[in-house]
Design an enzyme around this catalytic site. Sequence first.
Site, PDB file in Angstrom:
ATOM      1  N   THR A  38      68.346  22.738 145.304  1.00 33.84           N
ATOM      2  CA  THR A  38      68.449  23.753 146.355  1.00 33.84           C
ATOM      3  C   THR A  38      68.254  25.172 145.842  1.00 33.84           C
ATOM      4  O   THR A  38      67.987  26.086 146.628  1.00 33.84           O
ATOM      5  CB  THR A  38      69.826  23.684 147.043  1.00 33.84           C
ATOM      6  OG1 THR A  38      70.847  24.004 146.087  1.00 33.84           O
ATOM      7  CG2 THR A  38      70.075  22.298 147.627  1.00 33.84           C
ATOM      8  N   CYS A  46      83.611  24.417 146.602  1.00 32.49           N
ATOM      9  CA  CYS A  46      82.693  24.400 147.736  1.00 32.49           C
ATOM     10  C   CYS A  46      82.765  23.047 148.451  1.00 32.49           C
ATOM     11  O   CYS A  46      82.794  21.986 147.810  1.00 32.49           O
ATOM     12  CB  CYS A  46      81.259  24.650 147.275  1.00 32.49           C
ATOM     13  SG  CYS A  46      80.110  24.936 148.645  1.00 32.49           S
ATOM     14  N   ARG A  71      70.710  31.340 143.508  1.00 28.66           N
ATOM     15  CA  ARG A  71      71.248  32.282 144.484  1.00 28.66           C
ATOM     16  C   ARG A  71      72.651  31.853 144.906  1.00 28.66           C
ATOM     17  O   ARG A  71      72.951  30.647 144.938  1.00 28.66           O
ATOM     18  CB  ARG A  71      70.343  32.333 145.719  1.00 28.66           C
ATOM     19  CG  ARG A  71      68.985  32.953 145.463  1.00 28.66           C
ATOM     20  CD  ARG A  71      68.043  32.746 146.639  1.00 28.66           C
ATOM     21  NE  ARG A  71      67.565  31.364 146.733  1.00 28.66           N
ATOM     22  CZ  ARG A  71      67.658  30.630 147.832  1.00 28.66           C
ATOM     23  NH1 ARG A  71      68.215  31.106 148.915  1.00 28.66           N
ATOM     24  NH2 ARG A  71      67.197  29.392 147.831  1.00 28.66           N
ATOM     25  N   CYS A  73      75.857  30.739 147.008  1.00 26.64           N
ATOM     26  CA  CYS A  73      76.074  29.954 148.217  1.00 26.64           C
ATOM     27  C   CYS A  73      76.652  30.851 149.320  1.00 26.64           C
ATOM     28  O   CYS A  73      77.580  31.626 149.079  1.00 26.64           O
ATOM     29  CB  CYS A  73      77.035  28.812 147.911  1.00 26.64           C
ATOM     30  SG  CYS A  73      77.486  27.804 149.348  1.00 26.64           S
ATOM     31  N   CYS A  76      80.539  28.921 150.289  1.00 25.47           N
ATOM     32  CA  CYS A  76      81.734  29.093 149.444  1.00 25.47           C
ATOM     33  C   CYS A  76      81.858  30.500 148.895  1.00 25.47           C
ATOM     34  O   CYS A  76      82.924  30.905 148.424  1.00 25.47           O
ATOM     35  CB  CYS A  76      81.745  28.070 148.317  1.00 25.47           C
ATOM     36  SG  CYS A  76      80.488  28.332 147.038  1.00 25.47           S
ATOM     37  N   TRP A 431     109.751  50.765 124.598  1.00 27.18           N
ATOM     38  CA  TRP A 431     110.039  49.893 125.750  1.00 27.18           C
ATOM     39  C   TRP A 431     109.243  50.335 126.965  1.00 27.18           C
ATOM     40  O   TRP A 431     108.592  49.529 127.631  1.00 27.18           O
ATOM     41  CB  TRP A 431     111.535  49.911 126.090  1.00 27.18           C
ATOM     42  CG  TRP A 431     111.858  49.079 127.309  1.00 27.18           C
ATOM     43  CD1 TRP A 431     112.172  47.755 127.340  1.00 27.18           C
ATOM     44  CD2 TRP A 431     111.834  49.515 128.680  1.00 27.18           C
ATOM     45  NE1 TRP A 431     112.359  47.335 128.632  1.00 27.18           N
ATOM     46  CE2 TRP A 431     112.153  48.391 129.479  1.00 27.18           C
ATOM     47  CE3 TRP A 431     111.574  50.732 129.316  1.00 27.18           C
ATOM     48  CZ2 TRP A 431     112.236  48.459 130.874  1.00 27.18           C
ATOM     49  CZ3 TRP A 431     111.632  50.795 130.706  1.00 27.18           C
ATOM     50  CH2 TRP A 431     111.967  49.676 131.469  1.00 27.18           C
ATOM     51  N   TYR A 435     106.233  48.260 128.854  1.00 27.34           N
ATOM     52  CA  TYR A 435     106.385  47.873 130.255  1.00 27.34           C
ATOM     53  C   TYR A 435     105.206  48.385 131.076  1.00 27.34           C
ATOM     54  O   TYR A 435     104.687  47.681 131.943  1.00 27.34           O
ATOM     55  CB  TYR A 435     107.699  48.422 130.812  1.00 27.34           C
ATOM     56  CG  TYR A 435     107.991  47.984 132.227  1.00 27.34           C
ATOM     57  CD1 TYR A 435     108.491  46.710 132.495  1.00 27.34           C
ATOM     58  CD2 TYR A 435     107.773  48.839 133.304  1.00 27.34           C
ATOM     59  CE1 TYR A 435     108.755  46.299 133.795  1.00 27.34           C
ATOM     60  CE2 TYR A 435     108.037  48.448 134.607  1.00 27.34           C
ATOM     61  CZ  TYR A 435     108.527  47.175 134.846  1.00 27.34           C
ATOM     62  OH  TYR A 435     108.789  46.778 136.134  1.00 27.34           O
ATOM     63  N   ASP A 451     113.915  45.278 125.451  1.00 31.97           N
ATOM     64  CA  ASP A 451     114.531  45.004 126.745  1.00 31.97           C
ATOM     65  C   ASP A 451     115.800  44.162 126.572  1.00 31.97           C
ATOM     66  O   ASP A 451     115.763  43.073 125.989  1.00 31.97           O
ATOM     67  CB  ASP A 451     113.533  44.265 127.640  1.00 31.97           C
ATOM     68  CG  ASP A 451     114.045  44.085 129.049  1.00 31.97           C
ATOM     69  OD1 ASP A 451     113.911  45.024 129.838  1.00 31.97           O
ATOM     70  OD2 ASP A 451     114.587  43.008 129.340  1.00 31.97           O
TER      71      ASP A 451
END
Length: 499
Positions: A38, A46, A71, A73, A76, A431, A435, A451
Amino acid sequence: MAAMLSPAAPLDADACYRAVAAHDARFDGAFFIGVTSTGIYCRPVCRVKTPRRENCRFFTHASQAEGAGFRPCLRCRPELAPQRQAWSAQDASALLAQHAARLLDSPDAWGDGAPSVAGLAQRLGVSDRHLRRVFEAELGVSPLAWLQTRRLLAAKQLLADTRLPIAQVALAAGFASLRRFNAAFVAQYRMSPTALRRDGGAPASTDGISVTLSFRPPYDVRAMLQFLKQRGIAGVEHVDVDAATVARTLRLDDTCGWLACRFEPAAHRVQVRVAEALAPQLPRVIARVRAWLDLDADPAAIHAVLGADFPDSAGLRVPGTLDGFELAVRAVIGQQVTVAAARTLTTRLVERFGVPLATPIDGLTQMFPTPAVLAAASGDALGQLGLVRQRQAAIQALARAVDSGQLSLHAGADVAQAMAALTALPGIGEWTAEYIALRALRWPDAFPAGDVALQKALSPNGQRLTARAAQARAERWRPWRAYGVLRAWQPSTLKLSNS
Protein backbone atom coordinates in the site's frame (compact mmCIF):
# COMPACT_ATOMS: atom_id res chain seq x y z
CA MET A 1 9.84 -8.63 23.91
CA ALA A 2 11.08 -5.77 26.10
CA ALA A 3 14.51 -6.07 24.50
CA MET A 4 12.95 -4.99 21.23
CA LEU A 5 12.39 -1.57 22.80
CA SER A 6 16.02 -1.02 23.74
CA PRO A 7 17.31 2.01 21.80
CA ALA A 8 20.60 0.26 21.12
CA ALA A 9 19.07 -3.01 19.93
CA PRO A 10 17.89 -3.65 16.36
CA LEU A 11 14.20 -4.32 15.87
CA ASP A 12 13.12 -7.94 16.07
CA ALA A 13 10.89 -8.16 12.99
CA ASP A 14 9.03 -11.26 14.17
CA ALA A 15 8.34 -9.72 17.59
CA CYS A 16 7.18 -6.53 15.89
CA TYR A 17 4.77 -8.48 13.70
CA ARG A 18 3.28 -10.23 16.73
CA ALA A 19 2.72 -6.83 18.36
CA VAL A 20 1.05 -5.56 15.18
CA ALA A 21 -1.22 -8.62 14.96
CA ALA A 22 -2.24 -8.08 18.61
CA HIS A 23 -2.62 -4.28 18.21
CA ASP A 24 -0.52 -4.10 21.38
CA ALA A 25 -0.63 -0.56 22.79
CA ARG A 26 2.48 -1.18 24.90
CA PHE A 27 4.54 -0.77 21.73
CA ASP A 28 2.76 2.25 20.30
CA GLY A 29 5.45 4.61 19.01
CA ALA A 30 8.20 2.10 19.74
CA PHE A 31 8.24 1.23 16.05
CA PHE A 32 6.24 1.78 12.87
CA ILE A 33 5.18 -0.72 10.23
CA GLY A 34 5.51 0.04 6.51
CA VAL A 35 3.27 -1.99 4.22
CA THR A 36 4.87 -2.45 0.80
CA SER A 37 1.59 -3.35 -0.92
CA THR A 38 0.00 0.00 0.00
CA GLY A 39 2.95 2.36 0.53
CA ILE A 40 1.48 3.32 3.91
CA TYR A 41 3.11 3.19 7.34
CA CYS A 42 1.13 2.65 10.54
CA ARG A 43 1.33 2.42 14.30
CA PRO A 44 1.24 -1.05 15.90
CA VAL A 45 -2.24 -0.21 17.25
CA CYS A 46 -3.74 0.45 13.82
CA ARG A 47 -7.07 -1.35 13.46
CA VAL A 48 -6.87 -2.04 9.74
CA LYS A 49 -6.62 -5.64 8.63
CA THR A 50 -3.22 -7.05 9.62
CA PRO A 51 -1.02 -7.11 6.50
CA ARG A 52 0.78 -10.22 5.32
CA ARG A 53 4.15 -10.74 6.99
CA GLU A 54 6.07 -10.61 3.71
CA ASN A 55 4.62 -7.16 2.98
CA CYS A 56 5.83 -5.61 6.24
CA ARG A 57 8.89 -3.51 6.95
CA PHE A 58 9.61 -2.18 10.43
CA PHE A 59 11.12 1.15 11.36
CA THR A 60 12.25 2.57 14.68
CA HIS A 61 11.23 6.13 13.80
CA ALA A 62 8.58 7.73 11.60
CA SER A 63 11.29 9.63 9.75
CA GLN A 64 12.87 6.33 8.69
CA ALA A 65 9.54 5.13 7.30
CA GLU A 66 9.03 8.37 5.40
CA GLY A 67 12.61 8.28 4.16
CA ALA A 68 11.87 4.85 2.70
CA GLY A 69 8.96 6.31 0.74
CA PHE A 70 6.01 5.37 2.96
CA ARG A 71 3.15 7.78 3.70
CA PRO A 72 1.45 8.06 7.11
CA CYS A 73 -1.80 6.19 7.65
CA LEU A 74 -4.85 8.48 7.73
CA ARG A 75 -6.65 6.12 10.09
CA CYS A 76 -4.18 5.44 12.94
CA ARG A 77 -2.37 8.77 12.40
CA PRO A 78 1.31 8.21 13.32
CA GLU A 79 1.55 11.81 14.54
CA LEU A 80 -0.55 10.82 17.57
CA ALA A 81 1.83 8.08 18.73
CA PRO A 82 3.94 8.55 21.87
CA GLN A 83 7.47 9.55 21.00
CA ARG A 84 10.30 7.09 21.42
CA GLN A 85 12.78 8.49 23.93
CA ALA A 86 16.25 7.00 24.36
CA TRP A 87 18.36 7.66 27.44
CA SER A 88 20.43 4.52 27.89
CA ALA A 89 23.22 5.08 25.38
CA GLN A 90 26.73 4.63 26.69
CA ASP A 91 29.01 5.73 23.86
CA ALA A 92 29.61 9.33 22.85
CA SER A 93 28.19 9.02 19.34
CA ALA A 94 24.85 7.62 20.52
CA LEU A 95 24.59 10.26 23.24
CA LEU A 96 25.28 13.01 20.71
CA ALA A 97 22.59 11.71 18.34
CA GLN A 98 20.07 11.36 21.16
CA HIS A 99 20.74 14.88 22.41
CA ALA A 100 20.44 16.25 18.88
CA ALA A 101 17.12 14.47 18.31
CA ARG A 102 15.84 15.73 21.66
CA LEU A 103 16.65 19.31 20.68
CA LEU A 104 14.98 18.93 17.28
CA ASP A 105 11.88 17.50 18.98
CA SER A 106 11.62 20.38 21.46
CA PRO A 107 9.93 23.52 20.09
CA ASP A 108 10.88 25.41 23.25
CA ALA A 109 14.58 24.78 22.68
CA TRP A 110 14.76 27.30 19.85
CA GLY A 111 12.90 30.30 21.25
CA ASP A 112 11.83 32.59 18.42
CA GLY A 113 14.30 31.08 15.97
CA ALA A 114 13.88 28.13 13.63
CA PRO A 115 15.94 24.99 14.22
CA SER A 116 18.67 24.32 11.68
CA VAL A 117 21.44 21.76 11.29
CA ALA A 118 24.06 24.51 11.52
CA GLY A 119 22.50 25.93 14.67
CA LEU A 120 22.14 22.45 16.14
CA ALA A 121 25.82 21.64 15.48
CA GLN A 122 26.92 24.91 17.02
CA ARG A 123 24.83 24.29 20.12
CA LEU A 124 26.31 20.80 20.51
CA GLY A 125 29.86 22.00 19.92
CA VAL A 126 30.56 19.86 16.83
CA SER A 127 30.91 20.49 13.10
CA ASP A 128 27.95 20.19 10.73
CA ARG A 129 29.64 17.31 8.96
CA HIS A 130 30.33 15.36 12.15
CA LEU A 131 26.76 15.86 13.37
CA ARG A 132 25.26 14.64 10.11
CA ARG A 133 27.54 11.61 10.03
CA VAL A 134 26.82 10.57 13.61
CA PHE A 135 23.10 11.30 13.37
CA GLU A 136 22.68 9.22 10.22
CA ALA A 137 24.77 6.36 11.63
CA GLU A 138 22.78 6.22 14.88
CA LEU A 139 19.25 7.08 13.73
CA GLY A 140 19.26 6.10 10.07
CA VAL A 141 18.25 9.49 8.68
CA SER A 142 19.78 12.93 8.38
CA PRO A 143 18.99 15.64 10.94
CA LEU A 144 17.19 17.59 8.20
CA ALA A 145 15.01 14.60 7.30
CA TRP A 146 14.22 14.05 10.98
CA LEU A 147 13.19 17.69 11.36
CA GLN A 148 11.16 17.63 8.14
CA THR A 149 9.18 14.60 9.33
CA ARG A 150 8.45 16.28 12.66
CA ARG A 151 7.21 19.41 10.89
CA LEU A 152 5.05 17.54 8.40
CA LEU A 153 3.45 15.37 11.08
CA ALA A 154 2.79 18.44 13.22
CA ALA A 155 1.14 20.10 10.22
CA LYS A 156 -0.89 16.96 9.55
CA GLN A 157 -2.28 17.04 13.08
CA LEU A 158 -3.13 20.74 12.79
CA LEU A 159 -4.92 20.13 9.50
CA ALA A 160 -6.94 17.27 10.98
CA ASP A 161 -7.72 18.69 14.40
CA THR A 162 -8.10 22.44 13.88
CA ARG A 163 -9.68 24.93 11.52
CA LEU A 164 -6.57 27.09 11.34
CA PRO A 165 -6.03 28.56 7.86
CA ILE A 166 -3.45 26.53 5.95
CA ALA A 167 -1.04 29.47 5.92
CA GLN A 168 -1.12 29.53 9.74
CA VAL A 169 -0.69 25.76 9.83
CA ALA A 170 2.47 26.12 7.76
CA LEU A 171 3.96 28.72 10.07
CA ALA A 172 2.91 26.90 13.25
CA ALA A 173 4.55 23.69 12.02
CA GLY A 174 7.82 25.52 11.39
CA PHE A 175 7.82 26.16 7.65
CA ALA A 176 9.23 29.48 6.44
CA SER A 177 6.54 29.98 3.80
CA LEU A 178 3.29 28.54 2.52
CA ARG A 179 4.93 27.72 -0.80
CA ARG A 180 7.63 25.60 0.84
CA PHE A 181 5.06 23.89 3.03
CA ASN A 182 2.82 22.97 0.10
CA ALA A 183 5.78 21.68 -1.90
CA ALA A 184 7.12 19.55 0.97
CA PHE A 185 3.67 18.20 1.84
CA VAL A 186 2.87 17.15 -1.72
CA ALA A 187 6.32 15.66 -2.28
CA GLN A 188 6.18 13.57 0.90
CA TYR A 189 2.49 12.66 1.17
CA ARG A 190 1.43 12.80 -2.51
CA MET A 191 -1.58 14.95 -1.68
CA SER A 192 -2.09 18.62 -1.00
CA PRO A 193 -2.86 20.00 2.48
CA THR A 194 -6.27 20.99 1.15
CA ALA A 195 -6.98 17.43 0.01
CA LEU A 196 -6.04 16.01 3.40
CA ARG A 197 -8.45 18.44 5.02
CA ARG A 198 -11.22 17.24 2.74
CA ASP A 199 -13.73 17.14 5.59
CA GLY A 200 -12.99 20.73 6.57
CA GLY A 201 -10.83 19.90 9.58
CA ALA A 202 -12.22 19.99 13.07
CA PRO A 203 -15.73 21.40 13.55
CA ALA A 204 -15.98 25.02 14.57
CA SER A 205 -16.15 25.53 18.32
CA THR A 206 -16.28 28.42 20.73
CA ASP A 207 -14.96 26.16 23.46
CA GLY A 208 -11.41 25.59 22.26
CA ILE A 209 -9.55 23.25 19.94
CA SER A 210 -9.60 19.50 20.61
CA VAL A 211 -6.61 17.24 20.04
CA THR A 212 -5.89 13.64 20.96
CA LEU A 213 -2.63 12.44 22.52
CA SER A 214 -1.73 8.80 23.10
CA PHE A 215 0.37 7.03 25.74
CA ARG A 216 1.71 3.54 26.28
CA PRO A 217 0.07 1.48 29.04
CA PRO A 218 0.25 0.90 31.89
CA TYR A 219 -0.43 4.42 33.18
CA ASP A 220 -1.52 5.05 36.77
CA VAL A 221 -3.84 7.97 36.00
CA ARG A 222 -5.11 8.26 39.55
CA ALA A 223 -1.60 8.55 41.02
CA MET A 224 -0.66 11.25 38.51
CA LEU A 225 -3.77 13.31 39.21
CA GLN A 226 -3.46 12.92 42.97
CA PHE A 227 0.11 14.20 42.80
CA LEU A 228 -1.01 17.25 40.81
CA LYS A 229 -4.06 17.85 43.02
CA GLN A 230 -2.02 17.83 46.24
CA ARG A 231 0.14 20.61 44.80
CA GLY A 232 -2.57 22.48 42.90
CA ILE A 233 -2.70 26.29 43.02
CA ALA A 234 -6.18 27.76 43.36
CA GLY A 235 -7.11 29.76 40.28
CA VAL A 236 -4.21 28.41 38.19
CA GLU A 237 -5.15 24.73 38.03
CA HIS A 238 -8.04 22.43 38.80
CA VAL A 239 -7.87 18.65 39.18
CA ASP A 240 -10.77 16.20 39.48
CA VAL A 241 -9.30 12.80 40.26
CA ASP A 242 -12.58 10.88 40.00
CA ALA A 243 -13.42 12.44 36.62
CA ALA A 244 -9.83 11.89 35.44
CA THR A 245 -9.47 15.53 34.39
CA VAL A 246 -6.95 18.29 34.92
CA ALA A 247 -7.14 21.87 33.65
CA ARG A 248 -5.00 24.94 34.06
CA THR A 249 -3.96 28.30 32.64
CA LEU A 250 -0.91 28.69 30.42
CA ARG A 251 1.19 31.52 29.03
CA LEU A 252 3.24 31.15 25.85
CA ASP A 253 5.33 34.24 25.20
CA ASP A 254 2.80 37.09 25.35
CA THR A 255 -0.29 34.92 24.82
CA CYS A 256 -2.40 33.72 27.74
CA GLY A 257 -4.86 30.86 27.53
CA TRP A 258 -6.05 27.65 29.12
CA LEU A 259 -6.18 23.95 28.46
CA ALA A 260 -8.14 21.00 29.82
CA CYS A 261 -7.16 17.33 29.70
CA ARG A 262 -9.40 14.30 30.12
CA PHE A 263 -7.82 10.86 30.42
CA GLU A 264 -9.39 7.89 28.65
CA PRO A 265 -7.41 5.04 30.26
CA ALA A 266 -9.09 2.21 28.40
CA ALA A 267 -8.20 3.79 25.06
CA HIS A 268 -4.69 4.79 26.25
CA ARG A 269 -5.18 8.42 25.31
CA VAL A 270 -5.83 11.93 26.58
CA GLN A 271 -8.35 14.30 25.05
CA VAL A 272 -7.03 17.86 25.23
CA ARG A 273 -8.97 21.09 24.74
CA VAL A 274 -6.89 24.20 24.11
CA ALA A 275 -7.97 27.84 24.05
CA GLU A 276 -8.35 29.27 20.55
CA ALA A 277 -5.86 31.99 21.47
CA LEU A 278 -3.11 29.35 21.69
CA ALA A 279 -3.97 27.71 18.35
CA PRO A 280 -1.08 29.25 16.38
CA GLN A 281 1.33 27.66 18.86
CA LEU A 282 -0.41 24.32 19.14
CA PRO A 283 2.75 22.22 18.45
CA ARG A 284 4.43 23.89 21.47
CA VAL A 285 1.34 23.29 23.58
CA ILE A 286 1.25 19.62 22.60
CA ALA A 287 4.95 19.16 23.38
CA ARG A 288 4.48 20.73 26.80
CA VAL A 289 1.42 18.63 27.60
CA ARG A 290 3.27 15.45 26.64
CA ALA A 291 6.10 16.43 29.01
CA TRP A 292 3.74 17.62 31.78
CA LEU A 293 1.81 14.33 31.87
CA ASP A 294 4.84 12.18 30.91
CA LEU A 295 2.96 10.69 27.97
CA ASP A 296 6.11 9.54 26.15
CA ALA A 297 7.46 7.33 28.94
CA ASP A 298 8.30 3.73 28.05
CA PRO A 299 6.97 1.66 30.98
CA ALA A 300 8.53 -1.57 29.70
CA ALA A 301 12.07 -0.15 29.57
CA ILE A 302 11.68 1.60 32.93
CA HIS A 303 10.16 -1.38 34.72
CA ALA A 304 12.88 -3.66 33.41
CA VAL A 305 15.29 -1.65 35.59
CA LEU A 306 13.05 -0.80 38.57
CA GLY A 307 10.80 -3.84 38.74
CA ALA A 308 12.91 -5.72 41.30
CA ASP A 309 12.46 -2.95 43.88
CA PHE A 310 9.01 -1.78 42.74
CA PRO A 311 7.19 -4.80 41.31
CA ASP A 312 3.69 -3.28 41.49
CA SER A 313 4.26 0.24 40.19
CA ALA A 314 4.92 -0.01 36.45
CA GLY A 315 2.23 2.58 35.76
CA LEU A 316 3.72 5.43 37.81
CA ARG A 317 4.92 8.42 35.79
CA VAL A 318 7.01 11.47 36.66
CA PRO A 319 4.79 14.58 36.67
CA GLY A 320 6.32 17.42 34.68
CA THR A 321 5.23 21.01 34.27
CA LEU A 322 3.79 23.32 31.64
CA ASP A 323 6.05 26.17 32.77
CA GLY A 324 9.62 25.58 33.92
CA PHE A 325 9.90 28.95 35.67
CA GLU A 326 6.71 28.36 37.60
CA LEU A 327 7.93 24.93 38.70
CA ALA A 328 11.26 26.37 39.82
CA VAL A 329 9.54 29.04 41.92
CA ARG A 330 7.33 26.39 43.47
CA ALA A 331 10.40 24.27 44.24
CA VAL A 332 12.06 27.20 46.03
CA ILE A 333 8.92 27.89 48.04
CA GLY A 334 8.70 24.19 48.92
CA GLN A 335 12.14 24.06 50.51
CA GLN A 336 11.95 22.60 54.03
CA VAL A 337 8.16 22.97 54.32
CA THR A 338 5.28 20.55 53.84
CA VAL A 339 3.45 20.17 50.54
CA ALA A 340 0.36 21.83 52.08
CA ALA A 341 2.38 24.80 53.37
CA ALA A 342 4.07 25.26 50.00
CA ARG A 343 0.70 25.21 48.26
CA THR A 344 -0.63 27.89 50.61
CA LEU A 345 2.39 30.15 50.09
CA THR A 346 2.30 29.71 46.31
CA THR A 347 -1.41 30.51 46.21
CA ARG A 348 -0.68 33.76 48.07
CA LEU A 349 2.04 34.58 45.55
CA VAL A 350 -0.41 34.13 42.66
CA GLU A 351 -3.09 36.21 44.37
CA ARG A 352 -0.62 39.05 44.95
CA PHE A 353 1.40 39.04 41.72
CA GLY A 354 -0.63 37.05 39.18
CA VAL A 355 -3.07 38.49 36.66
CA PRO A 356 -6.72 37.50 36.16
CA LEU A 357 -7.78 35.50 33.12
CA ALA A 358 -11.32 34.77 31.97
CA THR A 359 -11.79 31.11 31.00
CA PRO A 360 -14.79 28.84 30.32
CA ILE A 361 -13.63 26.45 33.05
CA ASP A 362 -14.82 26.80 36.62
CA GLY A 363 -11.97 27.53 38.99
CA LEU A 364 -9.48 28.75 36.38
CA THR A 365 -9.13 32.47 36.94
CA GLN A 366 -5.45 33.36 37.35
CA MET A 367 -2.15 33.40 35.48
CA PHE A 368 1.05 32.61 37.36
CA PRO A 369 3.32 35.69 37.73
CA THR A 370 5.88 36.29 34.98
CA PRO A 371 9.63 36.32 35.63
CA ALA A 372 9.67 40.08 34.99
CA VAL A 373 7.03 40.71 37.65
CA LEU A 374 8.76 38.62 40.32
CA ALA A 375 12.18 40.05 39.43
CA ALA A 376 10.78 43.51 40.18
CA ALA A 377 8.96 42.46 43.36
CA SER A 378 10.29 43.96 46.58
CA GLY A 379 11.52 41.86 49.45
CA ASP A 380 8.90 43.47 51.71
CA ALA A 381 6.08 42.43 49.37
CA LEU A 382 7.35 38.85 49.25
CA GLY A 383 7.89 38.83 52.98
CA GLN A 384 4.30 39.80 53.60
CA LEU A 385 3.28 36.52 51.99
CA GLY A 386 5.19 34.58 54.64
CA LEU A 387 8.36 33.95 52.64
CA VAL A 388 11.58 34.17 54.64
CA ARG A 389 14.46 36.29 53.33
CA GLN A 390 16.40 33.37 51.90
CA ARG A 391 13.37 32.35 49.79
CA GLN A 392 12.80 35.97 48.76
CA ALA A 393 16.37 36.29 47.47
CA ALA A 394 16.21 32.94 45.67
CA ILE A 395 12.94 33.81 43.89
CA GLN A 396 14.23 37.22 42.81
CA ALA A 397 17.54 35.81 41.55
CA LEU A 398 15.75 32.99 39.72
CA ALA A 399 13.31 35.44 38.12
CA ARG A 400 16.12 37.72 36.95
CA ALA A 401 18.06 34.80 35.45
CA VAL A 402 15.05 33.53 33.50
CA ASP A 403 13.83 36.98 32.47
CA SER A 404 17.27 37.89 31.08
CA GLY A 405 17.55 34.64 29.12
CA GLN A 406 20.56 33.44 31.12
CA LEU A 407 18.63 30.41 32.37
CA SER A 408 16.35 28.11 30.33
CA LEU A 409 14.07 25.67 32.12
CA HIS A 410 12.33 23.42 29.61
CA ALA A 411 12.49 19.85 28.38
CA GLY A 412 15.02 20.64 25.65
CA ALA A 413 17.47 22.54 27.86
CA ASP A 414 20.98 21.27 28.53
CA VAL A 415 20.64 19.57 31.91
CA ALA A 416 24.22 20.06 33.11
CA GLN A 417 24.28 23.73 32.15
CA ALA A 418 20.89 24.44 33.68
CA MET A 419 21.75 22.72 36.96
CA ALA A 420 25.08 24.55 37.19
CA ALA A 421 23.29 27.85 36.60
CA LEU A 422 20.65 26.99 39.20
CA THR A 423 23.09 26.07 41.96
CA ALA A 424 25.04 29.28 41.29
CA LEU A 425 21.98 31.28 42.35
CA PRO A 426 21.58 32.24 46.04
CA GLY A 427 19.27 29.98 48.00
CA ILE A 428 19.21 27.14 45.46
CA GLY A 429 21.06 24.01 46.47
CA GLU A 430 21.44 20.50 45.12
CA TRP A 431 18.00 19.30 46.27
CA THR A 432 16.16 22.14 44.56
CA ALA A 433 18.20 21.83 41.37
CA GLU A 434 17.63 18.06 41.18
CA TYR A 435 13.89 18.49 41.78
CA ILE A 436 13.70 21.09 39.01
CA ALA A 437 15.68 18.76 36.72
CA LEU A 438 13.30 15.92 37.58
CA ARG A 439 10.14 17.83 36.71
CA ALA A 440 10.98 20.84 34.51
CA LEU A 441 14.01 19.60 32.57
CA ARG A 442 12.51 16.09 32.26
CA TRP A 443 15.79 14.40 33.18
CA PRO A 444 14.83 10.77 33.90
CA ASP A 445 17.97 10.18 35.99
CA ALA A 446 17.48 13.15 38.35
CA PHE A 447 17.92 12.16 41.98
CA PRO A 448 17.36 14.61 44.88
CA ALA A 449 19.49 12.63 47.32
CA GLY A 450 18.93 15.15 50.11
CA ASP A 451 15.17 14.61 50.16
CA VAL A 452 14.14 13.54 53.67
CA ALA A 453 11.16 11.46 52.58
CA LEU A 454 13.32 9.67 50.02
CA GLN A 455 16.06 8.96 52.56
CA LYS A 456 13.52 7.43 54.95
CA ALA A 457 11.84 5.38 52.22
CA LEU A 458 15.15 3.85 51.12
CA SER A 459 16.20 2.86 54.63
CA PRO A 460 15.66 -0.82 55.53
CA ASN A 461 14.78 0.08 59.14
CA GLY A 462 12.86 3.31 58.55
CA GLN A 463 15.70 5.54 59.75
CA ARG A 464 17.05 8.31 57.53
CA LEU A 465 19.92 7.40 55.25
CA THR A 466 22.63 9.90 54.44
CA ALA A 467 22.52 11.45 50.97
CA ARG A 468 25.54 9.38 49.97
CA ALA A 469 23.93 6.15 51.19
CA ALA A 470 20.72 6.99 49.33
CA GLN A 471 22.69 7.53 46.14
CA ALA A 472 24.47 4.22 46.59
CA ARG A 473 21.16 2.45 47.16
CA ALA A 474 19.68 3.94 43.97
CA GLU A 475 22.72 3.37 41.75
CA ARG A 476 21.11 0.31 40.18
CA TRP A 477 18.14 2.44 39.05
CA ARG A 478 20.14 4.32 36.40
CA PRO A 479 19.16 5.77 33.97
CA TRP A 480 15.66 5.92 35.50
CA ARG A 481 16.34 7.20 39.02
CA ALA A 482 13.68 9.90 38.71
CA TYR A 483 11.07 7.17 38.27
CA GLY A 484 12.55 5.35 41.26
CA VAL A 485 12.11 8.54 43.31
CA LEU A 486 8.41 8.74 42.44
CA ARG A 487 7.96 5.11 43.40
CA ALA A 488 9.88 5.53 46.66
CA TRP A 489 7.67 8.50 47.59
CA GLN A 490 4.77 6.03 47.63
CA PRO A 491 5.92 3.67 50.43
CA SER A 492 3.47 0.88 49.64
CA THR A 493 5.18 0.30 46.29
CA LEU A 494 8.73 -0.16 47.64
CA LYS A 495 10.04 -3.69 48.09
CA LEU A 496 13.80 -3.38 48.23
CA SER A 497 15.58 -6.38 46.79
CA ASN A 498 18.83 -7.67 48.23
CA SER A 499 20.70 -7.34 44.96
